[in-house]
Design a protein around this motif. Sequence first.
Motif, PDB file in Angstrom:
ATOM      1  N   SER A 134      -6.024  -7.694  -0.146  1.00 20.68           N
ATOM      2  CA  SER A 134      -5.189  -6.550  -0.495  1.00 20.68           C
ATOM      3  C   SER A 134      -5.421  -5.396   0.464  1.00 20.68           C
ATOM      4  O   SER A 134      -4.488  -4.666   0.832  1.00 20.68           O
ATOM      5  CB  SER A 134      -5.483  -6.105  -1.931  1.00 20.68           C
ATOM      6  OG  SER A 134      -5.087  -7.087  -2.860  1.00 20.68           O
ATOM      7  N   ALA A 135      -6.679  -5.207   0.877  1.00 23.58           N
ATOM      8  CA  ALA A 135      -7.005  -4.136   1.824  1.00 23.58           C
ATOM      9  C   ALA A 135      -6.420  -4.422   3.194  1.00 23.58           C
ATOM     10  O   ALA A 135      -5.910  -3.507   3.877  1.00 23.58           O
ATOM     11  CB  ALA A 135      -8.515  -3.966   1.913  1.00 23.58           C
ATOM     12  N   VAL A 136      -6.488  -5.669   3.624  1.00 26.28           N
ATOM     13  CA  VAL A 136      -5.942  -6.035   4.927  1.00 26.28           C
ATOM     14  C   VAL A 136      -4.437  -5.804   4.953  1.00 26.28           C
ATOM     15  O   VAL A 136      -3.897  -5.204   5.895  1.00 26.28           O
ATOM     16  CB  VAL A 136      -6.269  -7.504   5.259  1.00 26.28           C
ATOM     17  CG1 VAL A 136      -5.573  -7.932   6.546  1.00 26.28           C
ATOM     18  CG2 VAL A 136      -7.779  -7.690   5.403  1.00 26.28           C
ATOM     19  N   LEU A 137      -3.733  -6.274   3.925  1.00 29.40           N
ATOM     20  CA  LEU A 137      -2.278  -6.107   3.889  1.00 29.40           C
ATOM     21  C   LEU A 137      -1.901  -4.632   3.830  1.00 29.40           C
ATOM     22  O   LEU A 137      -0.999  -4.198   4.563  1.00 29.40           O
ATOM     23  CB  LEU A 137      -1.696  -6.846   2.688  1.00 29.40           C
ATOM     24  CG  LEU A 137      -0.165  -6.759   2.563  1.00 29.40           C
ATOM     25  CD1 LEU A 137       0.514  -7.435   3.743  1.00 29.40           C
ATOM     26  CD2 LEU A 137       0.314  -7.365   1.250  1.00 29.40           C
ATOM     27  N   ALA A 138      -2.559  -3.868   2.968  1.00 30.63           N
ATOM     28  CA  ALA A 138      -2.248  -2.444   2.855  1.00 30.63           C
ATOM     29  C   ALA A 138      -2.411  -1.741   4.196  1.00 30.63           C
ATOM     30  O   ALA A 138      -1.559  -0.941   4.611  1.00 30.63           O
ATOM     31  CB  ALA A 138      -3.137  -1.801   1.800  1.00 30.63           C
ATOM     32  N   SER A 139      -3.496  -2.047   4.878  1.00 32.39           N
ATOM     33  CA  SER A 139      -3.773  -1.391   6.153  1.00 32.39           C
ATOM     34  C   SER A 139      -2.776  -1.811   7.225  1.00 32.39           C
ATOM     35  O   SER A 139      -2.306  -0.979   8.014  1.00 32.39           O
ATOM     36  CB  SER A 139      -5.204  -1.724   6.593  1.00 32.39           C
ATOM     37  OG  SER A 139      -6.142  -1.288   5.627  1.00 32.39           O
ATOM     38  N   ALA A 140      -2.438  -3.094   7.256  1.00 28.91           N
ATOM     39  CA  ALA A 140      -1.482  -3.577   8.250  1.00 28.91           C
ATOM     40  C   ALA A 140      -0.099  -2.972   8.031  1.00 28.91           C
ATOM     41  O   ALA A 140       0.562  -2.526   8.984  1.00 28.91           O
ATOM     42  CB  ALA A 140      -1.404  -5.100   8.192  1.00 28.91           C
ATOM     43  N   LEU A 141       0.346  -2.944   6.799  1.00 32.28           N
ATOM     44  CA  LEU A 141       1.680  -2.416   6.508  1.00 32.28           C
ATOM     45  C   LEU A 141       1.757  -0.921   6.766  1.00 32.28           C
ATOM     46  O   LEU A 141       2.767  -0.415   7.283  1.00 32.28           O
ATOM     47  CB  LEU A 141       2.056  -2.720   5.059  1.00 32.28           C
ATOM     48  CG  LEU A 141       2.308  -4.194   4.719  1.00 32.28           C
ATOM     49  CD1 LEU A 141       2.547  -4.360   3.221  1.00 32.28           C
ATOM     50  CD2 LEU A 141       3.500  -4.737   5.505  1.00 32.28           C
ATOM     51  N   GLN A 142       0.703  -0.190   6.423  1.00 32.17           N
ATOM     52  CA  GLN A 142       0.720   1.256   6.676  1.00 32.17           C
ATOM     53  C   GLN A 142       0.664   1.544   8.174  1.00 32.17           C
ATOM     54  O   GLN A 142       1.309   2.474   8.654  1.00 32.17           O
ATOM     55  CB  GLN A 142      -0.446   1.931   5.960  1.00 32.17           C
ATOM     56  CG  GLN A 142      -0.277   2.044   4.455  1.00 32.17           C
ATOM     57  CD  GLN A 142       0.870   2.957   4.055  1.00 32.17           C
ATOM     58  OE1 GLN A 142       1.134   3.964   4.709  1.00 32.17           O
ATOM     59  NE2 GLN A 142       1.534   2.612   2.960  1.00 32.17           N
ATOM     60  N   SER A 143      -0.101   0.748   8.900  1.00 29.48           N
ATOM     61  CA  SER A 143      -0.151   0.923  10.347  1.00 29.48           C
ATOM     62  C   SER A 143       1.223   0.676  10.962  1.00 29.48           C
ATOM     63  O   SER A 143       1.692   1.436  11.810  1.00 29.48           O
ATOM     64  CB  SER A 143      -1.182  -0.032  10.959  1.00 29.48           C
ATOM     65  OG  SER A 143      -1.258   0.124  12.353  1.00 29.48           O
ATOM     66  N   ALA A 144       1.885  -0.389  10.498  1.00 25.18           N
ATOM     67  CA  ALA A 144       3.212  -0.723  11.018  1.00 25.18           C
ATOM     68  C   ALA A 144       4.240   0.339  10.645  1.00 25.18           C
ATOM     69  O   ALA A 144       5.184   0.598  11.402  1.00 25.18           O
ATOM     70  CB  ALA A 144       3.646  -2.082  10.481  1.00 25.18           C
ATOM     71  N   ALA A 145       4.057   0.958   9.478  1.00 25.83           N
ATOM     72  CA  ALA A 145       5.018   1.949   8.997  1.00 25.83           C
ATOM     73  C   ALA A 145       4.766   3.342   9.549  1.00 25.83           C
ATOM     74  O   ALA A 145       5.589   4.238   9.372  1.00 25.83           O
ATOM     75  CB  ALA A 145       4.987   2.005   7.471  1.00 25.83           C
TER      76      ALA A 145
END
Length: 646
Positions: free
Chosen positions: A631-642
């Motif tokens: 969950s932490a990996v996905l949250a961080s990846a999506l926020q970085s992309a956004a």
Amino acid sequence: MGSPTRRRALLAAVATAGLAAALVPLTSAQAATTGLLRVDQVGYAPGDTKIAYLMTSAAVTGETYKVLNSAGSTVASGKVGSASRGNWNSAYPDVYPVDFSSVRTAGSYHIVTSGAASATSPTFKVESAAKLYGTLVADGVNFYQNQRDGSDVIPGALKRKPAHLNDRSATVYKLPNFDTSSDNGDIIKDSSLTRIGGPVDVSGGWFDAGDYLKFTFTTAYADDLLYASARALGSSAPASLPAEAKYGTTWLNKMWNAGTKTLYLQVGIGSGNASGSFLGDHDLWRLPQVDDSDTASADKYAARNRPVFEAAAPGAKIDPDIVGRVAASFALAAQADAASGDTAGATTELAYATSLYAQANTKPGSTLETAAPDAYYPESIWHDAMELGATEIALAQQALGRSRATYLPYLTQAATWAKDYIASDSGKDTLNLYDVSALAHADLVSAIAAAGSPSGLAVTKAGLVADLKAQVASAAKTSAADIFRAGGDYTNFDVDSHSFGFISTEALYRKVSGDSRYAAFAGEQRDWLLGGNAWGTSFMVGAGTTFPDCTGSQIPNLSGSTNGSAPIDTGSVVNGPNGTDNFTGGLGDLQDGMKKCEHDSYTAFTGHGGEYVDDVRSWQSSEQALDMTGSAVLASALQSAAAGTR
């Protein structure tokens, strides 16, 4: 919906030697009697709203603050908010906000307050979203590398060694009968297990948590998140991320036998039987590499010859909650292969996805099989999983250039499952192990757009976006009323997983809607998770200056270096605070072989029904697992992309 029956053995933790520096802020907090400052110890992006929290032992007025850079120069100053956000507990009846959003220049900083409640915060950074979140992604992947089983381990800081090589030739057993009246429903009634098949090669994969069990359900969910993270980051993803996602799929390929249409549910058992004639994984405390040479009769199923269980009989229909997640993993792997030019690999993975998807029992009973016992991971909904599986298959077919006639049936089914989810399940949960609707909805929007927005689907883009918005808005409302802006329920299990899930859902909603109104909410959830909470700790190991030290894992506990210090399991995310009722009666004794590790002073900050204990025995809050870290990996990846859309 975190489960109070998510239970492993009492999991030991990292020894304290060598980590004194990481605990300096906690030591200072213990000494302070008038005020404590809580901040996001990792940091903030330049444009973030930046709020610290001053906890005080009595009401104060006229407090001032300064923000100092690494050279000791004041870069911002002002008055602490005059209105308390509320009473946390009897020791800290007031909490005041400190708004330092004006600090936008990259660098390292700390805050000091002056007045009746003098306090100093931990150091934090202001840096680009790419750097801020990029570190969290890389650290999270490190945890997965540490969790590897089999021959292809990565030694790393924990000095991992190959383990459970006997899983290459494992025996398949009938699902045992469990004593549901026992505390966790995991005690086996049978005097022995009944062999029904094998040998099968189920070597490799990831350990589920601090124990050495391997679950198809949790591995598939975690793998879905890793693939989605790599896809979001594209060329900016660290090389370790897609490699680790592929490692997960390699094991899932072994767990699905397309020829016999058999899906294997898990490897290993948690507890032994009532008579004690054989033990389970949770009864032992050891490094995983010793299991293959364990000749004790009682350990035959726990260590040397770990059992494999089927999700259903060969060729029989399989519960849809697990089918959807695993099929999605195969389809996401196909998308990744197609993007890299590996058409053959993509075709194979897509065939696995469609063959498994076809075995789903879409009229399941009231109990959905996820693990043995199912009390370990009790699931109650499944439309979201099938929506995700069908959506990712459609996207994979589109990526491979398949015809509209090929992918439209899956797109149609995905829309139907989405409609059913919105009608029957929406509002009951948000993105976490038990609910993947947010990821499914956002990807379905993309698949529909790629198909030219065909008419006649059971849902529209507007309906999917509205459901995503409802999930974010509900959590944002909870956050606004909370003293530390927490959107999750820290009186229940899996609050950290849910909180990272909110961050992901906000990014997914923003991507499909263009609406950034909840971006600040996502930042508040990150702040809470990484130190801006009542306990003053990050809940991700290695993130910030104070973080979980006594995590629930055998490997770091028993992998001390030659000078006596113990390495940390960098990147692992623990369960986090939990309801005080879950700690009633104490934490119990140390299990044989555990190294004592405890930082129980966090209980001074118990409040609003939530308690956090960093202790070897505190499975209630110190356990880390695949799904929480994913969950932490996905949250961080999506926020970085956004980040570029703010």
